[in-house]
Design a protein around this motif. Structure first.
Motif, short mmCIF file in Angstrom:
data_model
loop_
_atom_site.label_atom_id
_atom_site.label_comp_id
_atom_site.label_asym_id
_atom_site.label_seq_id
_atom_site.Cartn_x
_atom_site.Cartn_y
_atom_site.Cartn_z
N ASP A 206 0.85 -1.19 0.00
CA ASP A 206 0.00 0.00 0.00
C ASP A 206 0.89 1.24 0.00
N ALA A 207 1.28 1.69 -1.20
CA ALA A 207 2.10 2.90 -1.35
C ALA A 207 3.37 2.83 -0.51
N GLY A 208 3.94 1.62 -0.39
CA GLY A 208 5.19 1.45 0.33
C GLY A 208 5.07 0.73 1.65
N GLY A 295 2.94 -10.01 -2.73
CA GLY A 295 3.89 -9.83 -3.82
C GLY A 295 3.59 -8.57 -4.61
N THR A 296 4.43 -8.32 -5.61
CA THR A 296 4.27 -7.18 -6.50
C THR A 296 4.63 -7.60 -7.91
N TRP A 297 3.72 -7.37 -8.85
CA TRP A 297 3.95 -7.60 -10.27
C TRP A 297 4.30 -6.24 -10.89
N VAL A 298 5.47 -6.14 -11.51
CA VAL A 298 6.00 -4.86 -11.97
C VAL A 298 6.11 -4.88 -13.49
N SER A 299 5.53 -3.89 -14.14
CA SER A 299 5.59 -3.80 -15.60
C SER A 299 6.99 -3.41 -16.04
N PRO A 300 7.32 -3.60 -17.33
CA PRO A 300 8.63 -3.17 -17.83
C PRO A 300 8.89 -1.68 -17.62
N GLU A 301 7.83 -0.89 -17.51
CA GLU A 301 7.98 0.55 -17.28
C GLU A 301 8.08 0.89 -15.80
N ARG A 305 1.83 -3.58 -9.44
CA ARG A 305 0.50 -4.06 -9.11
C ARG A 305 0.65 -4.95 -7.88
N ALA A 306 0.09 -4.50 -6.75
CA ALA A 306 0.18 -5.28 -5.52
C ALA A 306 -0.64 -6.55 -5.65
N LEU A 307 -0.07 -7.67 -5.17
CA LEU A 307 -0.73 -8.96 -5.21
C LEU A 307 -1.20 -9.32 -3.81
N PRO A 336 -2.01 -16.12 -11.27
CA PRO A 336 -3.00 -16.21 -12.34
C PRO A 336 -3.28 -14.87 -13.03
N ALA A 337 -3.29 -13.77 -12.29
CA ALA A 337 -3.60 -12.48 -12.89
C ALA A 337 -2.57 -12.05 -13.92
#
Length: 385
Positions: A206-208, A295-301, A305-307, A336-337
């Protein structure tokens, strides 16, 4: 985390502090204190909470009013011949007393304890070193160890992570140099590496604020997962020119875990399509006494996205006998997301960190579960085994 957590291992510093201070051996942590004492009561310290604003560059430096903190780098590298190497460098800080109880500064007075770990791995080789120091929070830049935000410098003796940015109004965390060596001759191991950020900082949770149990304990948790790494590594007295990718975690907290949490499993993955993934489970502390995952899913940019706990699954598939323990070194990791169903395995099991509080940390390879196609590389840390 190093959830961590990394060591997430900051609590053992208290025992070392007593030894360094000539006070005899420290008593073992109480059984209810969780792994390495990280579930101990933290009354009187500043608490990590949701809604705590993060400020940079200030938060690159130390937070002495929190009980525990670390700067934690892992890197997956290759040498001139394409041979994989792995490395870790971590600086841990632990406050020895709450802010209101701190003594006045003096030549023999310390209220902060520091520990640093160095590790270099190549094939079956695995070199580990550990150092300790003390400081007083009233002199953040003048002690044997410390961390200051601007210009950025984190150090213990001559092991240091230092900025290469000279402009006073620039972000001095964007380009760093890490220097750390131990031993002599054929026993010498270490590195001198240049780190260049090729993406933004990532705020977890949540924002860190990264929650670590269903009861709400947690940490402030920020990563730089976009390091390009270049330099030289020394292992068994031999020098290798290296390049690759690094991941640096920053966490600070006062009560990281619940008292029933006995350890954790933490993954950081660089995927070949440019995404990054951080995932961990804390054994205990979840709903109905189960494990707590996040967890956290991080885009190439660099967009995170918090999991949530129900959005990922971590399942041990096989163990290896390491240092007299059975340690899970082959996992199934499902998100899965993100369309991920991975087998994450350590190519070399002998990555035991025989430090004051021992743990396992080493390189891993991620493959698609169905096709066995390699999708990325990264690091795995496991404690409490």
């Amino acid at each position: 985390m190093r959830p961590l957590l990394s060591c997430r291992l900051a609590a053992p510093l208290l025992a070392s502090a007593l030894l360094l201070g000539g006070c005899g051996e420290a008593p073992p942590p109480a059984p209810s204190a969780g792994f390495a004492g990280l579930g101990e009561s933290a009354e009187g310290y500043t608490q990590a909470r949701p809604g705590t604003p993060l400020r940079f560059p200030e938060d690159h430096g130390a937070h002495p009013d929190y009980r525990i903190e670390w700067w934690y780098l892992t890197a997956n590298l290759e040498d001139e011949s394409g041979e994989p190497l792995g490395l870790q460098w971590t600086l841990f800080r632990q406050a020895l007393m709450p802010p209101a109880e701190r003594p006045a500064p003096g030549p023999w007075v310390a209220d902060q304890l520091w520990m640093a770990h160095l590790a270099v791995s190549r094939g079956e080789q695995h070199a580990v070193a550990e150092r300790f120091a003390r400081s007083h929070s009233a002199d953040p830049a003048g002690g044997q160890a410390g961390a200051v935000a601007h210009p950025f410098l984190a150090w213990l003796d001559d092991w240091e992570l230092v900025t290469r940015v000279e402009a006073p109004d620039a972000d001095t965390f964007e380009r760093l140099t890490l220097t750390a060596f131990d031993g002599e001759g054929e026993e010498r191991a270490g590195y001198r590496l240049d780190l260049t950020a090729e993406g933004p900082l990532v705020l977890h949770g949540d924002a860190g604020f990264s929650q670590k149990s269903a009861d709400g304990q947690g940490s402030m948790y920020v990563s730089q997962p976009f390091w390009r790494v270049e330099g030289e590594v020394v292992l068994a007295g031999e020098t290798h020119e290296v390049s690759g990718r690094g991941w640096l975690d920053r966490e600070w907290s006062s009560q990281l875990l619940g008292p029933e949490q006995a350890g954790w499993d933490w993954f950081s993955l660089h995927l070949d399509d440019g995404h990054r993934l951080m995932a961990f489970q804390l054994r205990g502390g979840g709903e109905a006494g189960g494990d707590y995952r996040s967890g956290t899913w991080v885009s190439p940019e660099g967009e995170p996205r918090a999991l949530a706990p129900d959005e990922l699954a971590l399942t041990p598939l096989a163990t290896s006998s390491v240092a007299g323990r059975e340690v899970p070194t082959r996992w199934r990791l499902e998100v899965p997301a993100a369309g991920l169903d991975l087998i994450v395995a350590a190519p070399h099991a002998e990555r035991w960190m025989d430090t004051t509080v021992p743990y396992w940390e080493g390189e891993v390879i991620a493959r698609d579960r169905d096709s066995d196609r390699r999708l990325g590389i990264g690091y795995l840390e496991m404690t409490g085994y």
